[in-house]
Design a protein around this motif. Sequence first.
Motif: not given
Ligand code: SME
Length: 159
Positions: A52, A56, A73-74, A77, A81-84, A105-106, A108, A115, A131, A133
Amino acid sequence: MYDFKIDPADKTAMYEELANALEALVQGEPDAIANMANAAALIWETLPDLNWAGFYRNVGRELVLGPFQGRPACIRIPFGRGVCGAAAETLEVQRVDDVHAFGGHIACDAASESELVVPIVRGGELLAVLDLDSPRKARFTAEDEAGCVRLGEILANAI
Ligand code: SME
């Protein structure tokens, strides 16, 4: 037609060429979406071992999906929250060797193992995050981070 054909074997040279190619792509084009779309495509076709690559955007302190390559993808965000979301909240690069060990971690794409998220900032304000991945653990090195930070600096004046 654009045909950059960048050899990924020598990482230092590759990131220099990638930065030059990105500068050429965004040169004179003011449309942020067009520039993010071409950047995602260029990164996707140049960097090996990605599942990926994309953006974002900061829309009113929420990250909203932008141009990308890879699986759907989601879409939204929250900051934090999450890595992003961590990159957006702290304005610091997040380089995660093992996403499963990153709290919040989200996922997707279940294939993602590591990441790299680079905040794109202009005048102290977050515009978007880049972002990347990978399906390979610890795919991103300090050299990848430096190379992608440079790409983010170019994009900060083009989106
Ligand atoms: N894994 C990401 C979410 C976005 S997807 O990888 C495209 C996260 O934890 O923010």
